[in-house]
Design a protein around this motif. Sequence first.
Motif, PDB file in Angstrom:
ATOM      1  N   GLY A  63       0.818  -1.221   0.000  1.00 34.06           N
ATOM      2  CA  GLY A  63       0.000   0.000   0.000  1.00 34.06           C
ATOM      3  C   GLY A  63       0.843   1.259   0.000  1.00 34.06           C
ATOM      4  N   THR A  64       1.927   1.240   0.765  1.00 37.56           N
ATOM      5  CA  THR A  64       2.832   2.395   0.832  1.00 37.56           C
ATOM      6  C   THR A  64       3.560   2.573  -0.499  1.00 37.56           C
ATOM      7  OG1 THR A  64       3.135   2.071   3.200  1.00 37.56           O
ATOM      8  CG2 THR A  64       4.772   3.416   2.081  1.00 37.56           C
ATOM      9  N   ALA A  65       4.045   1.472  -1.053  1.00 36.38           N
ATOM     10  CA  ALA A  65       4.776   1.528  -2.330  1.00 36.38           C
ATOM     11  C   ALA A  65       3.898   2.053  -3.461  1.00 36.38           C
ATOM     12  CB  ALA A  65       5.315   0.148  -2.687  1.00 36.38           C
ATOM     13  N   LEU A  66       2.606   1.721  -3.406  1.00 39.76           N
ATOM     14  CA  LEU A  66       1.678   2.175  -4.449  1.00 39.76           C
ATOM     15  C   LEU A  66       1.037   3.521  -4.107  1.00 39.76           C
ATOM     16  CD1 LEU A  66      -0.081  -1.235  -5.253  1.00 39.76           C
ATOM     17  CD2 LEU A  66       1.772  -0.132  -6.526  1.00 39.76           C
ATOM     18  N   ALA A  67       1.480   4.117  -2.982  1.00 37.63           N
ATOM     19  CA  ALA A  67       0.981   5.417  -2.509  1.00 37.63           C
ATOM     20  C   ALA A  67      -0.536   5.416  -2.300  1.00 37.63           C
ATOM     21  CB  ALA A  67       1.400   6.530  -3.474  1.00 37.63           C
ATOM     22  N   TRP A  68      -1.051   4.318  -1.779  1.00 38.28           N
ATOM     23  CA  TRP A  68      -2.478   4.225  -1.478  1.00 38.28           C
ATOM     24  C   TRP A  68      -2.794   5.007  -0.213  1.00 38.28           C
ATOM     25  CZ3 TRP A  68      -3.871  -1.709  -2.016  1.00 38.28           C
ATOM     26  CH2 TRP A  68      -3.799  -2.068  -3.371  1.00 38.28           C
ATOM     27  N   HIS A  69      -4.062   5.337  -0.056  1.00 38.42           N
ATOM     28  CA  HIS A  69      -4.518   5.970   1.180  1.00 38.42           C
ATOM     29  C   HIS A  69      -4.594   4.918   2.285  1.00 38.42           C
ATOM     30  CE1 HIS A  69      -5.331   9.840  -0.625  1.00 38.42           C
ATOM     31  NE2 HIS A  69      -5.955   9.224  -1.624  1.00 38.42           N
ATOM     32  N   ASN A  70      -4.858   5.383   3.507  1.00 38.02           N
ATOM     33  CA  ASN A  70      -4.881   4.486   4.663  1.00 38.02           C
ATOM     34  C   ASN A  70      -5.909   3.359   4.567  1.00 38.02           C
ATOM     35  OD1 ASN A  70      -2.815   5.860   5.907  1.00 38.02           O
ATOM     36  ND2 ASN A  70      -4.165   7.129   7.152  1.00 38.02           N
ATOM     37  N   ALA A  71      -7.135   3.693   4.145  1.00 39.44           N
ATOM     38  CA  ALA A  71      -8.211   2.691   4.134  1.00 39.44           C
ATOM     39  C   ALA A  71      -7.903   1.499   3.214  1.00 39.44           C
ATOM     40  CB  ALA A  71      -9.544   3.331   3.780  1.00 39.44           C
ATOM     41  N   PRO A  72      -7.543   1.725   1.939  1.00 47.40           N
ATOM     42  CA  PRO A  72      -7.237   0.565   1.104  1.00 47.40           C
ATOM     43  C   PRO A  72      -5.978  -0.185   1.551  1.00 47.40           C
ATOM     44  CG  PRO A  72      -6.947   2.603  -0.165  1.00 47.40           C
ATOM     45  CD  PRO A  72      -7.549   2.972   1.156  1.00 47.40           C
ATOM     46  N   THR A  73      -5.014   0.552   2.100  1.00 52.69           N
ATOM     47  CA  THR A  73      -3.795  -0.098   2.602  1.00 52.69           C
ATOM     48  C   THR A  73      -4.137  -1.016   3.772  1.00 52.69           C
ATOM     49  OG1 THR A  73      -2.408   1.752   1.895  1.00 52.69           O
ATOM     50  CG2 THR A  73      -1.495   0.299   3.591  1.00 52.69           C
ATOM     51  N   MET A  74      -4.967  -0.510   4.692  1.00 54.76           N
ATOM     52  CA  MET A  74      -5.363  -1.314   5.844  1.00 54.76           C
ATOM     53  C   MET A  74      -6.204  -2.515   5.401  1.00 54.76           C
ATOM     54  SD  MET A  74      -7.107  -0.073   9.399  1.00 54.76           S
ATOM     55  CE  MET A  74      -5.686   0.238  10.416  1.00 54.76           C
ATOM     56  N   ALA A  75      -7.088  -2.317   4.433  1.00 53.67           N
ATOM     57  CA  ALA A  75      -7.915  -3.416   3.920  1.00 53.67           C
ATOM     58  C   ALA A  75      -7.033  -4.509   3.313  1.00 53.67           C
ATOM     59  CB  ALA A  75      -8.910  -2.893   2.886  1.00 53.67           C
ATOM     60  N   LEU A  76      -6.031  -4.106   2.531  1.00 52.01           N
ATOM     61  CA  LEU A  76      -5.107  -5.076   1.938  1.00 52.01           C
ATOM     62  C   LEU A  76      -4.315  -5.794   3.033  1.00 52.01           C
ATOM     63  CD1 LEU A  76      -3.740  -6.362  -0.550  1.00 52.01           C
ATOM     64  CD2 LEU A  76      -2.077  -4.485  -0.472  1.00 52.01           C
ATOM     65  N   ALA A  77      -3.849  -5.039   4.031  1.00 53.06           N
ATOM     66  CA  ALA A  77      -3.077  -5.627   5.129  1.00 53.06           C
ATOM     67  C   ALA A  77      -3.908  -6.670   5.886  1.00 53.06           C
ATOM     68  CB  ALA A  77      -2.594  -4.528   6.081  1.00 53.06           C
ATOM     69  N   ILE A  78      -5.174  -6.359   6.149  1.00 56.85           N
ATOM     70  CA  ILE A  78      -6.051  -7.295   6.855  1.00 56.85           C
ATOM     71  C   ILE A  78      -6.322  -8.527   5.993  1.00 56.85           C
ATOM     72  CG2 ILE A  78      -8.396  -7.620   7.763  1.00 56.85           C
ATOM     73  CD1 ILE A  78      -8.215  -4.622   8.688  1.00 56.85           C
ATOM     74  N   ALA A  79      -6.596  -8.304   4.703  1.00 56.30           N
ATOM     75  CA  ALA A  79      -6.847  -9.435   3.792  1.00 56.30           C
ATOM     76  C   ALA A  79      -5.638 -10.360   3.737  1.00 56.30           C
ATOM     77  CB  ALA A  79      -7.192  -8.918   2.390  1.00 56.30           C
ATOM     78  N   LEU A  80      -4.440  -9.775   3.624  1.00 57.06           N
ATOM     79  CA  LEU A  80      -3.221 -10.592   3.569  1.00 57.06           C
ATOM     80  C   LEU A  80      -2.936 -11.262   4.914  1.00 57.06           C
ATOM     81  CD1 LEU A  80      -0.849  -8.468   1.296  1.00 57.06           C
ATOM     82  CD2 LEU A  80      -2.089 -10.561   0.709  1.00 57.06           C
ATOM     83  N   ALA A  81      -3.346 -10.623   6.007  1.00 55.16           N
ATOM     84  CA  ALA A  81      -3.188 -11.249   7.327  1.00 55.16           C
ATOM     85  C   ALA A  81      -3.991 -12.543   7.378  1.00 55.16           C
ATOM     86  CB  ALA A  81      -3.642 -10.295   8.431  1.00 55.16           C
ATOM     87  N   PHE A  82      -5.213 -12.517   6.845  1.00 57.47           N
ATOM     88  CA  PHE A  82      -6.034 -13.733   6.789  1.00 57.47           C
ATOM     89  C   PHE A  82      -5.400 -14.773   5.862  1.00 57.47           C
ATOM     90  CE2 PHE A  82      -9.333 -11.313   8.874  1.00 57.47           C
ATOM     91  CZ  PHE A  82     -10.043 -12.278   9.567  1.00 57.47           C
ATOM     92  N   VAL A  83      -4.945 -14.330   4.689  1.00 58.87           N
ATOM     93  CA  VAL A  83      -4.338 -15.258   3.714  1.00 58.87           C
ATOM     94  C   VAL A  83      -3.131 -15.962   4.331  1.00 58.87           C
ATOM     95  CG1 VAL A  83      -3.052 -15.385   1.537  1.00 58.87           C
ATOM     96  CG2 VAL A  83      -5.174 -14.059   1.655  1.00 58.87           C
ATOM     97  N   PHE A  84      -2.229 -15.189   4.931  1.00 56.85           N
ATOM     98  CA  PHE A  84      -1.026 -15.788   5.510  1.00 56.85           C
ATOM     99  C   PHE A  84      -1.341 -16.590   6.772  1.00 56.85           C
ATOM    100  CE2 PHE A  84       1.082 -13.063   2.524  1.00 56.85           C
ATOM    101  CZ  PHE A  84       2.267 -13.713   2.235  1.00 56.85           C
ATOM    102  N   GLY A  85      -2.284 -16.092   7.568  1.00 55.18           N
ATOM    103  CA  GLY A  85      -2.694 -16.831   8.764  1.00 55.18           C
ATOM    104  C   GLY A  85      -3.233 -18.210   8.394  1.00 55.18           C
TER     105      GLY A  85
END
Length: 178
Positions: A63-85
Amino acid sequence: MSQHHHDHAQHDHTPHDHTHAQPEHAQHDHGGHGPVSWAMAARATLHCLTGCAIGEILGMMIGTALAWHNAPTMALAIALAFVFGYSFTMYAVLRAGLDFKSAFKVALAADTVSILVMEIVDNGVILVTPGAMDAHLTEWLFWITLAVAFAIAFVVTTPVNRWLIGKGKGHAVVHQYH
C-alpha cells in the motif's frame, strides 16, 4: 411420583463409581475433554500471529509503495493477514497428508476466530495511536506501534484460543493432524 423416580435415578450415578473412569491423561488427548495449557494456547496464538504479522506488514508495504490511502492499505493488510494466517495452518495440515479442500476447511475452522480477534485488536491499537496511521515504514513510530499492537493482540487472543481449544474448536482441529 415420576419426579421422585427421576431423582432416584440421578443418585445411581455417583461420582464414586470408578468402574467407568478413564485415566486422567486420556482426558488431554481430545479437545473439549480436559484443561488446555496456557503454553498450548500461546503456541497456537503465536502461530496465528506470525502469519498475520507477515500479511499485515506485506500489505502495508504494498500500500505504501503504491501510494495508497490508509483505508485501502489497511484493507489489503487485513486481507493478507487472513491469507497468511490460513496459509500457515494449511501448510501444516497439507504436510500431514490432507487434500487441499480438507486443509482449507481445517484452516478456516482453526483460525477464523483467532485471526478476527487479532486483527480487531491490533488494528484498533494502530487506529487509536496518534500519528500511527500516517507513519511511514521508515519511521520508528510505525514499527513501535505495530509491535505494541501485536503484543496486545497476542495477550487478548491467547485466552480466546485457550477457550476455543478447550471446546474442541480452533487449533484443537489442527492438533488431530499432527
